[in-house]
Design a protein around this motif. Structure first.
Motif, PDB file in Angstrom:
ATOM      1  N   ALA A 151      47.884  41.515  41.526  1.00  0.00           N
ATOM      2  CA  ALA A 151      49.153  42.021  40.994  1.00  0.00           C
ATOM      3  C   ALA A 151      49.344  43.491  41.331  1.00  0.00           C
ATOM      4  O   ALA A 151      50.434  43.920  41.739  1.00  0.00           O
ATOM      5  N   THR A 152      48.296  44.288  41.170  1.00  0.00           N
ATOM      6  CA  THR A 152      48.396  45.723  41.455  1.00  0.00           C
ATOM      7  C   THR A 152      48.624  45.975  42.938  1.00  0.00           C
ATOM      8  O   THR A 152      49.395  46.865  43.315  1.00  0.00           O
ATOM      9  N   GLY A 153      47.979  45.195  43.790  1.00  0.00           N
ATOM     10  CA  GLY A 153      48.153  45.368  45.223  1.00  0.00           C
ATOM     11  C   GLY A 153      49.594  45.168  45.669  1.00  0.00           C
ATOM     12  O   GLY A 153      50.140  45.963  46.446  1.00  0.00           O
ATOM     13  N   PHE A 154      50.237  44.123  45.165  1.00  0.00           N
ATOM     14  CA  PHE A 154      51.620  43.866  45.562  1.00  0.00           C
ATOM     15  C   PHE A 154      52.593  44.824  44.865  1.00  0.00           C
ATOM     16  O   PHE A 154      53.617  45.195  45.454  1.00  0.00           O
TER      17      PHE A 154
ATOM     18  N   LEU B 262      39.947  48.406  44.405  1.00  0.00           N
ATOM     19  CA  LEU B 262      40.229  47.555  45.560  1.00  0.00           C
ATOM     20  C   LEU B 262      41.711  47.590  45.921  1.00  0.00           C
ATOM     21  O   LEU B 262      42.081  47.814  47.075  1.00  0.00           O
ATOM     22  N   ALA B 263      42.561  47.382  44.913  1.00  0.00           N
ATOM     23  CA  ALA B 263      44.001  47.326  45.165  1.00  0.00           C
ATOM     24  C   ALA B 263      44.582  48.679  45.533  1.00  0.00           C
ATOM     25  O   ALA B 263      45.641  48.750  46.172  1.00  0.00           O
ATOM     26  N   GLY B 264      43.918  49.753  45.133  1.00  0.00           N
ATOM     27  CA  GLY B 264      44.436  51.083  45.402  1.00  0.00           C
ATOM     28  C   GLY B 264      44.048  51.659  46.738  1.00  0.00           C
ATOM     29  O   GLY B 264      44.448  52.782  47.068  1.00  0.00           O
ATOM     30  N   THR B 265      43.282  50.909  47.532  1.00  0.00           N
ATOM     31  CA  THR B 265      42.857  51.409  48.837  1.00  0.00           C
ATOM     32  C   THR B 265      43.274  50.502  49.993  1.00  0.00           C
ATOM     33  O   THR B 265      43.486  50.990  51.101  1.00  0.00           O
ATOM     34  N   LEU B 266      43.386  49.197  49.751  1.00  0.00           N
ATOM     35  CA  LEU B 266      43.695  48.256  50.829  1.00  0.00           C
ATOM     36  C   LEU B 266      45.163  47.824  50.786  1.00  0.00           C
ATOM     37  O   LEU B 266      45.846  48.009  49.780  1.00  0.00           O
ATOM     38  N   ARG B 267      45.621  47.246  51.868  1.00  0.00           N
ATOM     39  CA  ARG B 267      46.951  46.657  51.895  1.00  0.00           C
ATOM     40  C   ARG B 267      46.978  45.427  51.002  1.00  0.00           C
ATOM     41  O   ARG B 267      45.943  44.822  50.723  1.00  0.00           O
ATOM     42  N   ALA B 268      48.183  45.045  50.557  1.00  0.00           N
ATOM     43  CA  ALA B 268      48.319  43.957  49.589  1.00  0.00           C
ATOM     44  C   ALA B 268      47.739  42.650  50.118  1.00  0.00           C
ATOM     45  O   ALA B 268      47.058  41.917  49.392  1.00  0.00           O
TER      46      ALA B 268
ATOM     47  N   PHE C 199      41.771  55.502  44.168  1.00  0.00           N
ATOM     48  CA  PHE C 199      43.043  54.823  43.941  1.00  0.00           C
ATOM     49  C   PHE C 199      44.222  55.695  44.404  1.00  0.00           C
ATOM     50  O   PHE C 199      44.302  56.871  44.064  1.00  0.00           O
ATOM     51  N   ARG C 200      45.103  55.071  45.171  1.00  0.00           N
ATOM     52  CA  ARG C 200      46.333  55.731  45.628  1.00  0.00           C
ATOM     53  C   ARG C 200      47.533  54.944  45.132  1.00  0.00           C
ATOM     54  O   ARG C 200      47.585  53.718  45.263  1.00  0.00           O
ATOM     55  N   TRP C 201      48.515  55.663  44.608  1.00  0.00           N
ATOM     56  CA  TRP C 201      49.661  55.026  43.988  1.00  0.00           C
ATOM     57  C   TRP C 201      50.664  54.517  45.031  1.00  0.00           C
ATOM     58  O   TRP C 201      51.485  53.663  44.727  1.00  0.00           O
ATOM     59  N   THR C 202      50.617  55.052  46.238  1.00  0.00           N
ATOM     60  CA  THR C 202      51.538  54.616  47.293  1.00  0.00           C
ATOM     61  C   THR C 202      50.725  54.157  48.490  1.00  0.00           C
ATOM     62  O   THR C 202      49.548  54.474  48.649  1.00  0.00           O
ATOM     63  N   MET C 203      51.384  53.423  49.397  1.00  0.00           N
ATOM     64  CA  MET C 203      50.737  52.934  50.605  1.00  0.00           C
ATOM     65  C   MET C 203      50.517  54.083  51.583  1.00  0.00           C
ATOM     66  O   MET C 203      51.297  54.989  51.659  1.00  0.00           O
TER      67      MET C 203
END
Length: 256
Positions: A87-90, A168-174, A252-256
């Protein structure tokens, strides 16, 4: 005779912080329930494993009481790690996190809302799973100490899994998060959640016992099977929770 005047002056303001976090948590929970994949991970697979394992598990040496503990551990694992990561990744890819972080909710409130969602969804899973387990013959028989260890262990495990999911979700693409989260979910089932470390033999037993999945699985099986409380598991889970928090905070990064 005086006439009352109607004051139409705008008074913008945010709701109290706790209320914002609670409402965000309710929203996150509803979003989880509406997604078919999340429901599959959270309820369908655990219920099917519990029913199937209870009915035919005796032929394969599976005892009912430890099986209930394994399925309850699976509920925490699927919600706190896999569901949160996906959910966080998308949300991150679609820019949702960036926008929500700029609202009065803030970044801390957003993370708090996800924690509330994990608690609510896990509670719902346990109500359903225990409701299924009782008709199948399982009865709670653990003492106070084992129950206390279980409650603390679940909190620490949820914190560790959520922190690792955010890292995990804050570093990789969705898309990469989706694939890797599901792969790690399957590995975690074998590494302590469903399969007991004792069944793996040395040296894998020691390795799995040092993983958060192995520690949580042992805590839950001890509670449902009335085994001695595994105090060592709390230390393992506490270390993973702290390490996960520090890792998520760093990467963790909030944006891509």
């Amino acid at each position: 005779m005086t006439t009352a005047t109607l004051d139409l002056t705008p008074r913008p303001g945010a709701q109290p912080a706790l209320r914002r976090v609670w409402r965000q948590g309710l929203l996150e929970t509803r979003l989880m329930i509406r997604q078919g994949e999340q429901v599959l991970l959270a309820l369908v697979i655990p219920v099917a494993l519990l029913v199937g394992g209870t009915l035919v598990g005796g032929r394969f040496g599976l005892d009912r009481d430890p099986l209930v503990g394994s399925v309850l551990a699976m509920a925490v694992w699927s919600t706190a790690f896999t569901s949160i990561a996906i959910a966080t990744g998308f949300d991150r890819r679609q820019g949702v996190l960036e926008r929500l972080a700029a609202t009065p909710l803030g970044r801390t409130g957003l993370v708090g809302g996800k924690i509330v969602a994990v608690v609510l969804m896990t509670a719902l899973q346990w109500v359903v799973l225990l409701g299924v387990g009782l008709p199948l013959g399982w009865r709670p028989s653990a003492g106070f100490t084992t129950t206390l260890v279980m409650l603390v262990g679940v909190v620490l495990a949820a914190a560790a899994f959520t922190a690792l999911a955010l890292a995990l979700a804050g570093t990789l693409r969705a898309e990469a998060t989706l694939g890797l989260a599901n792969l790690i979910y399957l590995v975690g089932l074998v590494a302590g959640i469903v399969v007991s470390p004792a069944a793996l033999g040395s040296p894998w037993r020691t390795v799995v016992e040092l993983l958060p999945t192995g520690a949580l699985g042992e805590v839950m099986r001890a509670w449902t099977g009335s085994a001695p409380a595994p105090w060592w598991a709390l230390l393992v889970l506490a270390v993973w929770a702290l390490a996960g928090f520090l890792l998520a905070r760093k990467v963790f990064r909030w944006t891509m």
